[in-house]
Enzyme design. Structure first.
Site, PDB file in Angstrom:
ATOM      1  N   ASP A  30      41.496 -56.819 -34.602  1.00  0.00           N
ATOM      2  CA  ASP A  30      40.046 -56.845 -34.433  1.00  0.00           C
ATOM      3  C   ASP A  30      39.459 -55.522 -34.909  1.00  0.00           C
ATOM      4  O   ASP A  30      40.166 -54.524 -35.019  1.00  0.00           O
ATOM      5  CB  ASP A  30      39.657 -57.116 -32.966  1.00  0.00           C
ATOM      6  CG  ASP A  30      38.317 -57.823 -32.846  1.00  0.00           C
ATOM      7  OD1 ASP A  30      38.309 -59.031 -32.544  1.00  0.00           O
ATOM      8  OD2 ASP A  30      37.277 -57.174 -33.086  1.00  0.00           O
ATOM      9  N   GLU A 149      39.659 -75.386 -34.541  1.00  0.00           N
ATOM     10  CA  GLU A 149      40.055 -75.250 -33.141  1.00  0.00           C
ATOM     11  C   GLU A 149      39.137 -76.094 -32.260  1.00  0.00           C
ATOM     12  O   GLU A 149      37.925 -76.058 -32.432  1.00  0.00           O
ATOM     13  CB  GLU A 149      39.990 -73.770 -32.739  1.00  0.00           C
ATOM     14  CG  GLU A 149      40.410 -73.501 -31.313  1.00  0.00           C
ATOM     15  CD  GLU A 149      41.758 -74.139 -30.984  1.00  0.00           C
ATOM     16  OE1 GLU A 149      42.738 -73.859 -31.682  1.00  0.00           O
ATOM     17  OE2 GLU A 149      41.824 -74.926 -30.033  1.00  0.00           O
ATOM     18  N   PHE A 150      39.733 -76.809 -31.311  1.00  0.00           N
ATOM     19  CA  PHE A 150      38.944 -77.693 -30.440  1.00  0.00           C
ATOM     20  C   PHE A 150      38.950 -77.251 -28.983  1.00  0.00           C
ATOM     21  O   PHE A 150      38.523 -77.996 -28.114  1.00  0.00           O
ATOM     22  CB  PHE A 150      39.467 -79.136 -30.549  1.00  0.00           C
ATOM     23  CG  PHE A 150      39.337 -79.704 -31.942  1.00  0.00           C
ATOM     24  CD1 PHE A 150      38.134 -80.244 -32.383  1.00  0.00           C
ATOM     25  CD2 PHE A 150      40.404 -79.665 -32.821  1.00  0.00           C
ATOM     26  CE1 PHE A 150      38.003 -80.740 -33.674  1.00  0.00           C
ATOM     27  CE2 PHE A 150      40.286 -80.164 -34.113  1.00  0.00           C
ATOM     28  CZ  PHE A 150      39.081 -80.707 -34.539  1.00  0.00           C
ATOM     29  N   LEU A 151      39.481 -76.049 -28.707  1.00  0.00           N
ATOM     30  CA  LEU A 151      39.555 -75.635 -27.303  1.00  0.00           C
ATOM     31  C   LEU A 151      38.159 -75.501 -26.698  1.00  0.00           C
ATOM     32  O   LEU A 151      37.181 -75.280 -27.408  1.00  0.00           O
ATOM     33  CB  LEU A 151      40.317 -74.313 -27.167  1.00  0.00           C
ATOM     34  CG  LEU A 151      39.776 -73.026 -27.793  1.00  0.00           C
ATOM     35  CD1 LEU A 151      38.625 -72.428 -27.030  1.00  0.00           C
ATOM     36  CD2 LEU A 151      40.895 -72.019 -27.918  1.00  0.00           C
ATOM     37  N   CYS A 261      28.899 -72.482 -29.816  1.00  0.00           N
ATOM     38  CA  CYS A 261      29.352 -73.482 -30.798  1.00  0.00           C
ATOM     39  C   CYS A 261      28.345 -74.603 -31.070  1.00  0.00           C
ATOM     40  O   CYS A 261      27.862 -74.728 -32.190  1.00  0.00           O
ATOM     41  CB  CYS A 261      30.680 -74.070 -30.361  1.00  0.00           C
ATOM     42  SG  CYS A 261      31.998 -72.863 -30.488  1.00  0.00           S
ATOM     43  N   LYS A 322      28.306 -72.322 -19.194  1.00  0.00           N
ATOM     44  CA  LYS A 322      29.050 -73.364 -18.476  1.00  0.00           C
ATOM     45  C   LYS A 322      29.953 -72.677 -17.463  1.00  0.00           C
ATOM     46  O   LYS A 322      30.138 -71.450 -17.552  1.00  0.00           O
ATOM     47  CB  LYS A 322      29.862 -74.225 -19.462  1.00  0.00           C
ATOM     48  CG  LYS A 322      30.948 -73.450 -20.193  1.00  0.00           C
ATOM     49  CD  LYS A 322      31.597 -74.251 -21.274  1.00  0.00           C
ATOM     50  CE  LYS A 322      32.598 -75.232 -20.724  1.00  0.00           C
ATOM     51  NZ  LYS A 322      33.515 -75.739 -21.763  1.00  0.00           N
ATOM     52  N   ARG A 329      26.154 -66.680 -24.412  1.00  0.00           N
ATOM     53  CA  ARG A 329      25.551 -66.918 -25.731  1.00  0.00           C
ATOM     54  C   ARG A 329      24.831 -68.277 -25.699  1.00  0.00           C
ATOM     55  O   ARG A 329      25.414 -69.273 -25.316  1.00  0.00           O
ATOM     56  CB  ARG A 329      26.633 -66.904 -26.822  1.00  0.00           C
ATOM     57  CG  ARG A 329      27.184 -65.511 -27.077  1.00  0.00           C
ATOM     58  CD  ARG A 329      28.242 -65.507 -28.154  1.00  0.00           C
ATOM     59  NE  ARG A 329      29.507 -66.055 -27.708  1.00  0.00           N
ATOM     60  CZ  ARG A 329      30.625 -66.078 -28.467  1.00  0.00           C
ATOM     61  NH1 ARG A 329      30.594 -65.592 -29.687  1.00  0.00           N
ATOM     62  NH2 ARG A 329      31.737 -66.591 -27.988  1.00  0.00           N
TER      63      ARG A 329
HETATM   64  P1  NAD Z   1      33.831 -64.281 -30.992  1.00  0.00           P
HETATM   65  O1  NAD Z   1      32.522 -63.775 -31.424  1.00  0.00           O
HETATM   66  O2  NAD Z   1      34.148 -64.356 -29.548  1.00  0.00           O
HETATM   67  O3  NAD Z   1      34.992 -63.405 -31.659  1.00  0.00           O
HETATM   68  C1  NAD Z   1      35.039 -63.038 -33.002  1.00  0.00           C
HETATM   69  C2  NAD Z   1      35.850 -61.749 -33.107  1.00  0.00           C
HETATM   70  O4  NAD Z   1      36.076 -61.461 -34.490  1.00  0.00           O
HETATM   71  C3  NAD Z   1      35.145 -60.524 -32.514  1.00  0.00           C
HETATM   72  O5  NAD Z   1      35.995 -59.896 -31.583  1.00  0.00           O
HETATM   73  C4  NAD Z   1      34.879 -59.638 -33.735  1.00  0.00           C
HETATM   74  O6  NAD Z   1      34.946 -58.240 -33.414  1.00  0.00           O
HETATM   75  C5  NAD Z   1      36.010 -60.053 -34.667  1.00  0.00           C
HETATM   76  N1  NAD Z   1      35.796 -59.771 -36.090  1.00  0.00           N
HETATM   77  C6  NAD Z   1      34.722 -60.064 -36.842  1.00  0.00           C
HETATM   78  N2  NAD Z   1      34.940 -59.689 -38.127  1.00  0.00           N
HETATM   79  C7  NAD Z   1      36.179 -59.160 -38.177  1.00  0.00           C
HETATM   80  C8  NAD Z   1      36.989 -58.638 -39.226  1.00  0.00           C
HETATM   81  N3  NAD Z   1      36.547 -58.593 -40.481  1.00  0.00           N
HETATM   82  N4  NAD Z   1      38.209 -58.174 -38.911  1.00  0.00           N
HETATM   83  C9  NAD Z   1      38.665 -58.240 -37.648  1.00  0.00           C
HETATM   84  N5  NAD Z   1      37.954 -58.750 -36.616  1.00  0.00           N
HETATM   85  C10 NAD Z   1      36.735 -59.208 -36.893  1.00  0.00           C
HETATM   86  O7  NAD Z   1      34.001 -65.700 -31.681  1.00  0.00           O
HETATM   87  P2  NAD Z   1      34.712 -67.016 -31.069  1.00  0.00           P
HETATM   88  O8  NAD Z   1      33.853 -67.621 -30.032  1.00  0.00           O
HETATM   89  O9  NAD Z   1      36.132 -66.706 -30.763  1.00  0.00           O
HETATM   90  O10 NAD Z   1      34.643 -67.963 -32.349  1.00  0.00           O
HETATM   91  C11 NAD Z   1      35.404 -67.718 -33.507  1.00  0.00           C
HETATM   92  C12 NAD Z   1      35.327 -68.939 -34.405  1.00  0.00           C
HETATM   93  O11 NAD Z   1      35.916 -70.060 -33.759  1.00  0.00           O
HETATM   94  C13 NAD Z   1      33.895 -69.372 -34.754  1.00  0.00           C
HETATM   95  O12 NAD Z   1      33.883 -69.878 -36.051  1.00  0.00           O
HETATM   96  C14 NAD Z   1      33.615 -70.475 -33.756  1.00  0.00           C
HETATM   97  O13 NAD Z   1      32.646 -71.387 -34.219  1.00  0.00           O
HETATM   98  C15 NAD Z   1      34.984 -71.138 -33.661  1.00  0.00           C
HETATM   99  N6  NAD Z   1      35.236 -71.847 -32.397  1.00  0.00           N
HETATM  100  C16 NAD Z   1      34.816 -71.286 -31.214  1.00  0.00           C
HETATM  101  C17 NAD Z   1      35.092 -71.952 -30.017  1.00  0.00           C
HETATM  102  C18 NAD Z   1      34.634 -71.371 -28.700  1.00  0.00           C
HETATM  103  O14 NAD Z   1      34.712 -72.089 -27.699  1.00  0.00           O
HETATM  104  N7  NAD Z   1      34.172 -70.132 -28.643  1.00  0.00           N
HETATM  105  C19 NAD Z   1      35.812 -73.163 -30.037  1.00  0.00           C
HETATM  106  C20 NAD Z   1      36.242 -73.670 -31.245  1.00  0.00           C
HETATM  107  C21 NAD Z   1      35.949 -72.997 -32.429  1.00  0.00           C
END
Ligand code: NAD
Length: 433
Positions: A30, A149-151, A261, A322, A329
C-alpha cells in the site's frame, strides 16, 4: 504460491490475509504508510469481524507481510492482485487512475512470467488497457486475468474463505490453471469456480451489484406505497418472498443502499450503457429512488419535530452504512445528519464501530456518546440509522426515561410498533402507516 496484493483496503486486506491463511506467501502493498505502520504491528486499520486475529496469526507464521515497496513485492510474486480503489469519477464513470498507476509499476518491476489479476471493480475493456500498459513497459511474459470480488463488508473474511462462487475471466490456459489452483482450497464445499472470458467477468461484477441495488430500491418504493395505502411492508415482504422465484434476501426496506460499492457501481454501469448506446433507465431509477429514500426519512422527522430544529437535540444510533463495519462511505447517516445540522439541531451519536470514521467526517460539529443510552439522555427524539444487533432489543423503559420526548424514528424497522405504543413511545418506521 507467492502472491502480492496491491491495495490494502477492505478487499485487498481481506483477500491477502485469507490467501495467507491458506498457506500462500503473501505480501500486501500500500501507499498509505500510516496504514502500513498499524498492519506491521498486527493492527487492522479497518473493522472486519475476525480479520485482525487472522492478520496476527499469519504475520507470526511468516506468511503475511506489509510493505510500500511494490517493486520488491512484485519481483517475489507469481500472482499480482490489483485491489486498489476505483472511485466514481466526475462524470460518474469509474476512475481507473489508481489501477493504471499500479499496472505501470508492476510492468516496470517484472523479472519473470506473472499473472496480473484485476480484483478491483473495473469496467469492461479494462483488462485490454491493462495489457496495453504492460506491453508498453515490459518484455517479460504475462497474462491478465479478471477476478472480481463479491465479498460483503461486515462479513469479508467469512465470504472470502467460503465464497458462493469465484469468477475467473481469463483468455489464457496457463493463467486459468494457476488461478484454479490458488482458489481450490476455498471451494472444498463444492461451490463453483466459474471460468469465462475476461469481458464477461468484468461485466458480471457490475451486473450483480446493479441488480442488488435495483432490488433494494424496489423494496423501498414498495414500502413507500405501503405507507400511503395503509399496508404493512413487513407483511407484504414475507408474503412476497415466500415465492421461490423471488427469494427472501435483499428486499428489506430502509434508508437505501450506501457504502463504497453500490452507489458508484450503479453509476459506472449507467456510464457503460451510455458509452455503448444502450438503455439504462432502470438503473437510473434505482439511483433516484435510493437518493429520494433518505429525503423521505428526513421529511418524516421534520414533519413531526419541526422545520426549525434549533434548540432540539437529536440522538442517532448507528452511523456505519451497514452493521459490522466502521465504513461510512456514502452512508445514509451522513446525508441525514447533514440535513438535521443544517436546520440547527444538536446531534449526539453512537455507533459500536464507526465513531472514529464519524469524527473524520463531522469533527466537532456533532457530539459523541460513550454508549447507546448515553446518546439519548435528554434528547428530543432517537433516530436509528444502522441495524446493529445491539440496538434490536434495548430496555424500552430506560429509553423512555432517558429521552426528553418518547419519540423514535427507525430507518431500519427494528421494533414492533404495538409494543412501543404500550410503553408510551411514539414510533415512526419505514413502510408502515
Ligand atoms: P479501499 O479504498 O478500502 O482501499 C484501496 C487501497 O488501495 C487503499 O488502502 C489505498 O491506499 C491503496 N492504493 C491506492 N493506490 C495505490 C497504489 N498505486 N499502490 C498501492 N496502494 C494503493 O478500497 P476497497 O473498498 O478495498 O475497494 C477496492 C476495490 O474493490 C474497488 O474497485 C471496489 O469497487 C472493489 N470491491 C469493494 C468491495 C467492498 O466491499 N469494499 C467489494 C467488492 C469489490
Amino acid at each position: 504460491m507467492r502472491i502480492c496484493v496491491i491495495g490494502t483496503g477492505y478487499v485487498g486486506l481481506a483477500a491477502g490475509t485469507c490467501l495467507a491463511e491458506m498457506g500462500n506467501d503473501v505480501i500486501c502493498v500500500d501507499k498509505d504508510t500510516k496504514k502500513l505502520a498499524k498492519l506491521e504491528k498486527g493492527i487492522a486499520p479497518i473493522y472486519e469481524p475476525g480479520l485482525e486475529e487472522l492478520i496476527k496469526v499469519n504475520i507470526a507464521e511468516g506468511r503475511l507481510s506489509f510493505t510500500s515497496n511494490l517493486d520488491m513485492a512484485v519481483k517475489k510474486s507469481l500472482v499480482c492482485f490489483i485491489a486498489v480503489g476505483t472511485p466514481q469519477g466526475d462524470d460518474g464513470s469509474a476512475d481507473l487512475s489508481a489501477v493504471y498507476e499500479a499496472v505501470e509499476s508492476i510492468a516496470k518491476s517484472m523479472n519473470e512470467y506473472k499473472v496480473i489479476v484485476d480484483k478491483s471493480t473495473v469496467p469492461v475493456g479494462t483488462a485490454e488497457k491493462v495489457t496495453e500498459i504492460m506491453k508498453k513497459n515490459t518484455n517479460f511474459e504475462f497474462d491478465v486475468v479478471s477476478n472480481p470480488e463479491f465479498l460483503k463488508q461486515g462479513a469479508a473474511v467469512e465470504d472470502f474463505l467460503k465464497p458462493d462462487r469465484v469468477v475467473i475471466g481469463s483468455n489464457s490456459k496457463k493463467a486459468t490453471e494457476i488461478m484454479q489452483d490458488l482458489y481450490s482450497p476455498f471451494l472444498r464445499t463444492g461451490n463453483p469456480v466459474i471460468i469465462m472470458d475476461v469481458k464477461s467477468a468484468e461485466m458480471t461484477k457490475y451486473a450483480a451489484n446493479s441488480f442488488l441495488a435495483v432490488k433494494i430500491s424496489y423494496a423501498n418504493q414498495i414500502a413507500n406505497i405501503c405507507e400511503k395505502v395503509g399496508a404493512d411492508v413487513e407483511m407484504v415482504r414475507v408474503g412476497m418472498c415466500s415465492d421461490s422465484r423471488i427469494g427472501s434476501k435483499f428486499l428489506f426496506p430502509g434508508l437505501g443502499y450506501g457504502g463504497s460499492c453500490f452507489p458508484k457501481d450503479v453509476k459506472a454501469m449507467i456510464n457503460i450503457a451510455k458509452e455503448f448506446g444502450c438503455g439504462y433507465n432502470l438503473l437510473e431509477s434505482a439511483d433516484e429512488v435510493n437518493k429520494e429514500q433518505r429525503q423521505i426519512f428526513i421529511r418524516k422527522i421534520i414533519k413531526r419535530v419541526g422545520e426549525d430544529l434549533k434548540g432540539k437535540t437529536i440522538a442517532i444510533w448507528g452511523l456505519a452504512f451497514k452493521p459490522k463495519t466502521n465504513d461510512m462511505r456514502e452512508a445514509p447517516s451522513v446525508t441525514i445528519i447533514e440535513a438535521l445540522l443544517a436546520r440547527g439541531a444538536k446531534i449526539v451519536v453512537f455507533d459500536p464501530k464507526a465513531m472514529e470514521s464519524a469524527k473524520e467526517i463531522f469533527g466537532k460539529q456533532i457530539n459523541y456518546a460513550e454508549n447507546a443510552y448515553g446518546a439519548i439522555k435528554e434528547a428530543d427524539c432517537l433516530v436509528i440509522l444502522t441495524e446493529w444487533n445491539e440496538f434490536r432489543r434495548p430496555d424500552f423503559d430506560k429509553v423512555n426515561e432517558l429521552l426528553k420526548t418518547p419519540l423514535i424514528f427507525d430507518g431500519r424497522n427494528l421494533y414492533d410498533k404495538k409494543r412501543l405504543k404500550a410503553k408510551g413511545i411514539e414510533y415512526f418506521s419505514v413502510g408502515k402507516k
